[in-house]
Enzyme design. Structure first.
Site, PDB file in Angstrom:
ATOM      1  N   CYS A 184      35.965  33.174  39.240  1.00  0.00           N
ATOM      2  CA  CYS A 184      37.417  34.059  39.440  1.00  0.00           C
ATOM      3  C   CYS A 184      37.293  35.318  39.893  1.00  0.00           C
ATOM      4  O   CYS A 184      37.878  35.836  40.675  1.00  0.00           O
ATOM      5  CB  CYS A 184      38.304  33.687  38.382  1.00  0.00           C
ATOM      6  SG  CYS A 184      37.425  34.357  36.847  1.00  0.00           S
TER       7      CYS A 184
ATOM      8  N   HIS B  40      43.343  39.455  38.455  1.00  0.00           N
ATOM      9  CA  HIS B  40      42.255  40.187  38.310  1.00  0.00           C
ATOM     10  C   HIS B  40      42.317  41.180  39.512  1.00  0.00           C
ATOM     11  O   HIS B  40      42.380  40.640  40.646  1.00  0.00           O
ATOM     12  CB  HIS B  40      41.001  39.185  38.751  1.00  0.00           C
ATOM     13  CG  HIS B  40      40.423  38.514  37.504  1.00  0.00           C
ATOM     14  ND1 HIS B  40      41.250  38.424  36.306  1.00  0.00           N
ATOM     15  CD2 HIS B  40      39.716  37.532  37.296  1.00  0.00           C
ATOM     16  CE1 HIS B  40      40.521  37.492  35.376  1.00  0.00           C
ATOM     17  NE2 HIS B  40      39.457  36.824  35.994  1.00  0.00           N
TER      18      HIS B  40
END
Length: 361
Positions: free
Chosen positions: A158, A251
């Protein structure tokens, strides 16, 4: 009888499994018909098995509540009810490898959120907008596994999805050195603030194994298909730091990059705004129409404001400027459990279907 492909979710009770459940609600191509998890969850309805453990802000879809959870280790039984499988299990790496290959050998395509097969030479690790040509390696894998229709395809880590799309759009300028610091949400660890209160008002400057993945996986995605599987690229040189921050989802990456052929700022912004990949060309259901969105404001992108751009499947960027040590620096952001996890895997499945790799059994 539904014309949709029957989808199974192996590891359906965890956070990423739950995200798969939510994203596949009312999907035009796929319908969840089977959910599998550990033996302790088997034999219960899905609603019973995750009672008190539903981690998403959206409610559990009604259509899955009464599905009986199956034992993921009973591969033949689970595979009999599905045309493809999404896998997001919490097991040891070698156990995951064996389980996914067992499902593939039943003739079932497996789209994996797990890291176990990311470096298996004949398993494609795909960001659909970046390296769809890697799907060609599936032919080698099928031969090895002894199946005509089954295979494994994996989604990368990710963390890299926050910065690799923005760097890939500039690949023609031949990036040579890339320095990245990622600021990663707690959902990347499968947590919420309710079950990880230690993260409130806290930053942890270490995420186990994350920096190696963040430095090496882009090189495999930029690699090439050979007769011996995927061979990773040698360039650019990437170094990273990965930091856990008190954010629920999203993120963010701070990126410094140098290029063999330094582009102008205008060229960078044009590449970002115009970049399209195979999903956009095919009009896949989960594909963001605008893959990369650039914000002119100095204080954007912001995690809470911008992580859901393009339904969580888009990448946002900002603060592009020249640097005193590197050619440029900028920040970019992705939704880690949508684009970076379940949503990215669903998009891979859509690409595989559109390219003829997934058919009804």
């Amino acid at each position: 009888m539904s014309s949709k492909l029957r989808a199974g979710i192996v590891g359906g009770t965890g956070m990423v499994g739950q995200r798969f459940i939510a994203l596949l609600e009312n999907h035009p191509w796929f319908q969840v018909t089977a959910i599998a998890a550990s033996a302790k969850s088997a034999g219960k309805t899905y609603e019973e098995s995750v009672s008190g453990r539903w981690k998403l802000s959206t409610p559990m879809p009604e259509a899955v509540k009464s599905i009986m959870v199956q034992d993921a280790s009973k591969v033949e039984e689970v595979a009999a009810d599905v045309d493809l499988i999404f896998c997001a299990v919490d097991m040891k790496k070698e156990e995951i490898k064996a389980l996914e290959e067992a499902y593939a050998r039943t003739g079932t395509p497996v789209i994996s959120n797990n890291s176990a097969h990311r470096w298996t030479p004949d398993v494609p690790m795909v960001i659909p907008e970046i390296n769809p040509e890697h799907l060609k390696v599936i032919a080698q894998q099928r031969k090895r596994l002894g199946t005509e229709t089954g295979f494994i395809a994996v989604k990368p880590n990710c963390s890299i999805q926050s910065y690799m799309p923005t760097m890939h759009a500039l690949h023609d300028f031949k990036p040579s050195k890339v320095v990245v610091t990622t600021y990663q949400a707690i959902s990347g660890a499968g947590k919420t603030f309710a079950d990880w209160p230690e993260m409130i008002d806290n930053v942890i400057p270490f995420i186990g194994g994350e920096e190696e993945k963040s430095e090496q996986e882009p090189l495999r995605i930029w690699g090439s298909v050979t007769d011996n599987g995927i061979v990773k690229s040698e360039q650019p040189v990437i170094t990273t730091q990965c930091i856990r921050v008190p954010v629920a989802d999203g993120h963010m990456a701070a990126v410094f990059a140098s290029f063999e052929q330094k582009p102008s700022k205008e060229e960078i912004l044009e590449r970002w705004s115009s970049f399209k990949g195979r999903p956009q060309e095919l009009g896949l259901p989960s594909a963001p129409k605008q893959f990369i969105t650039y914000f002119e404001e100095d204080n954007r992108p912001q995690t809470r404001l911008d992580r859901d751009i393009e339904n969580g499947m888009g990448i946002s960027a900002g603060r592009l400027r020249e640097d005193s040590l590197y050619d440029y620096k900028f920040v970019s952001l992705s939704h880690n459990t949508v684009r970076g996890a379940a949503g990215g895997a669903v998009l891979i499945a859509e690409l595989l279907k559109a390219e003829g790799y997934i058919q009804p059994k």
